[in-house]
Design a protein around this motif. Structure first.
Motif, PDB file in Angstrom:
ATOM      1  N   ALA A 105       0.755  -1.161   0.047  1.00 20.04           N
ATOM      2  CA  ALA A 105       0.068   0.045  -0.106  1.00 20.04           C
ATOM      3  C   ALA A 105       0.906   1.230   0.026  1.00 20.04           C
ATOM      4  N   GLU A 106       1.964   1.105   0.719  1.00 20.49           N
ATOM      5  CA  GLU A 106       2.786   2.394   0.976  1.00 20.49           C
ATOM      6  C   GLU A 106       3.340   2.600  -0.434  1.00 20.49           C
ATOM      7  N   GLN A 107       3.721   1.467  -1.074  1.00 20.31           N
ATOM      8  CA  GLN A 107       4.636   1.584  -2.401  1.00 20.31           C
ATOM      9  C   GLN A 107       3.694   2.237  -3.589  1.00 20.31           C
ATOM     10  N   ALA A 108       2.610   1.575  -3.432  1.00 21.05           N
ATOM     11  CA  ALA A 108       1.786   1.978  -4.454  1.00 21.05           C
ATOM     12  C   ALA A 108       1.472   3.423  -4.342  1.00 21.05           C
ATOM     13  N   ASP A 109       1.262   3.919  -2.985  1.00 22.11           N
ATOM     14  CA  ASP A 109       0.929   5.413  -2.915  1.00 22.11           C
ATOM     15  C   ASP A 109       2.223   6.335  -3.321  1.00 22.11           C
ATOM     16  N   GLU A 110       3.364   5.803  -2.996  1.00 23.83           N
ATOM     17  CA  GLU A 110       4.687   6.429  -3.304  1.00 23.83           C
ATOM     18  C   GLU A 110       4.771   6.483  -4.661  1.00 23.83           C
ATOM     19  N   MET A 111       4.524   5.212  -5.506  1.00 21.10           N
ATOM     20  CA  MET A 111       4.551   5.143  -6.877  1.00 21.10           C
ATOM     21  C   MET A 111       3.765   6.258  -7.768  1.00 21.10           C
ATOM     22  N   GLY A 112       2.348   6.202  -7.014  1.00 24.60           N
ATOM     23  CA  GLY A 112       1.238   7.375  -7.778  1.00 24.60           C
ATOM     24  C   GLY A 112       1.942   8.601  -7.573  1.00 24.60           C
ATOM     25  N   GLN A 113       2.482   9.176  -6.448  1.00 25.12           N
ATOM     26  CA  GLN A 113       3.132  10.524  -6.386  1.00 25.12           C
ATOM     27  C   GLN A 113       4.163  10.727  -7.208  1.00 25.12           C
ATOM     28  N   ILE A 114       5.291   9.616  -7.439  1.00 26.56           N
ATOM     29  CA  ILE A 114       6.343   9.808  -8.397  1.00 26.56           C
ATOM     30  C   ILE A 114       6.009   9.912  -9.799  1.00 26.56           C
ATOM     31  N   VAL A 115       5.057   8.926 -10.158  1.00 27.15           N
ATOM     32  CA  VAL A 115       4.443   8.945 -11.778  1.00 27.15           C
ATOM     33  C   VAL A 115       3.786  10.510 -11.782  1.00 27.15           C
ATOM     34  N   SER A 116       2.904  10.937 -11.049  1.00 26.81           N
ATOM     35  CA  SER A 116       2.281  12.185 -11.051  1.00 26.81           C
ATOM     36  C   SER A 116       3.088  13.327 -11.231  1.00 26.81           C
ATOM     37  N   ARG A 117       4.154  13.217 -10.376  1.00 23.28           N
ATOM     38  CA  ARG A 117       5.269  14.396 -10.394  1.00 23.28           C
ATOM     39  C   ARG A 117       6.033  14.288 -11.662  1.00 23.28           C
ATOM     40  N   ALA A 118       6.345  13.148 -11.929  1.00 24.44           N
ATOM     41  CA  ALA A 118       6.989  12.937 -13.439  1.00 24.44           C
ATOM     42  C   ALA A 118       6.172  13.602 -14.539  1.00 24.44           C
ATOM     43  N   ALA A 119       4.986  13.215 -14.653  1.00 24.05           N
ATOM     44  CA  ALA A 119       4.103  13.712 -15.771  1.00 24.05           C
ATOM     45  C   ALA A 119       3.949  15.342 -15.748  1.00 24.05           C
ATOM     46  N   MET A 120       4.061  15.642 -14.588  1.00 24.76           N
ATOM     47  CA  MET A 120       3.932  17.228 -14.429  1.00 24.76           C
ATOM     48  C   MET A 120       5.215  18.089 -15.093  1.00 24.76           C
ATOM     49  N   ASP A 121       6.134  17.268 -14.465  1.00 24.87           N
ATOM     50  CA  ASP A 121       7.559  18.075 -14.886  1.00 24.87           C
ATOM     51  C   ASP A 121       7.693  17.649 -16.430  1.00 24.87           C
ATOM     52  N   ALA A 122       7.248  16.718 -17.034  1.00 26.64           N
ATOM     53  CA  ALA A 122       7.525  16.436 -18.214  1.00 26.64           C
ATOM     54  C   ALA A 122       6.743  17.375 -19.245  1.00 26.64           C
ATOM     55  N   THR A 123       5.668  17.882 -18.774  1.00 24.89           N
ATOM     56  CA  THR A 123       4.736  18.688 -19.378  1.00 24.89           C
ATOM     57  C   THR A 123       4.848  20.311 -19.211  1.00 24.89           C
ATOM     58  N   ARG A 124       5.824  20.427 -18.214  1.00 24.10           N
ATOM     59  CA  ARG A 124       6.131  21.796 -17.866  1.00 24.10           C
ATOM     60  C   ARG A 124       6.830  22.380 -19.110  1.00 24.10           C
ATOM     61  N   PRO A 125       6.247  23.635 -19.355  1.00 25.26           N
ATOM     62  CA  PRO A 125       7.001  24.485 -20.606  1.00 25.26           C
ATOM     63  C   PRO A 125       8.680  24.766 -19.959  1.00 25.26           C
ATOM     64  N   LYS A 126       9.172  24.442 -21.187  1.00 24.74           N
ATOM     65  CA  LYS A 126      10.638  24.459 -21.138  1.00 24.74           C
ATOM     66  C   LYS A 126      11.103  26.120 -21.279  1.00 24.74           C
TER      67      LYS A 126
END
Length: 127
Positions: A105-126
């Motif tokens: 459960a902790e790993q799934a929560d952490e992975m969700g946060q990491i994936v969300s953060r990575a997706a936001m960073d990837a779509t952030r304007p350069k």
């Protein structure tokens, strides 16, 4: 007079030795697999800087989770080999299942946060 030894759960010394040897080999194989996975994760270097950072972070966490889970499973299996009786086996099993459910459960929560953060960073304007 009651036979208190009827609950005893003992492995013959030869089987215990063989099981311990197999656990050692499994741990060594896992460590080799982990080293190869880390090398593969490190080779994901072809996309933009944000995507690389996100992929590295995700890959590192996946490897860490796998390492934690496999080690827990190996430790659990080894503890079963050393169990002295059936009640101890049942206690060990219950503890293992509860600990793994919490960890997953902790790993799934952490992975969700990491994936969300990575997706936001990837779509952030350069800039």
């Amino acid at each position: 007079m009651a036979d208190l030894g009827h609950d005893r759960f003992e492995l013959p010394p030869e089987m215990r030795s063989m099981a311990e040897s197999n656990f050692k080999q499994a741990r060594e194989a896992f460590e080799k697999l982990l080293a190869n996975a880390e090398a593969a994760a490190g080779s994901i270097e072809e996309s933009g800087a944000h995507m690389r950072a996100g992929a590295r972070d995700i890959g590192a966490r996946v490897i860490a989770f796998a390492e934690t889970n496999v080690k827990a499973s190996l430790d659990y299996a080894q503890s079963l080999v050393l169990a002295r009786d059936l009640p101890e086996v049942m206690r060990l099993h219950s503890e293992y299942v509860q600990a793994q459910m919490r960890a997953l459960a902790e790993q799934a929560d952490e992975m969700g946060q990491i994936v969300s953060r990575a997706a936001m960073d990837a779509t952030r304007p350069k800039h």
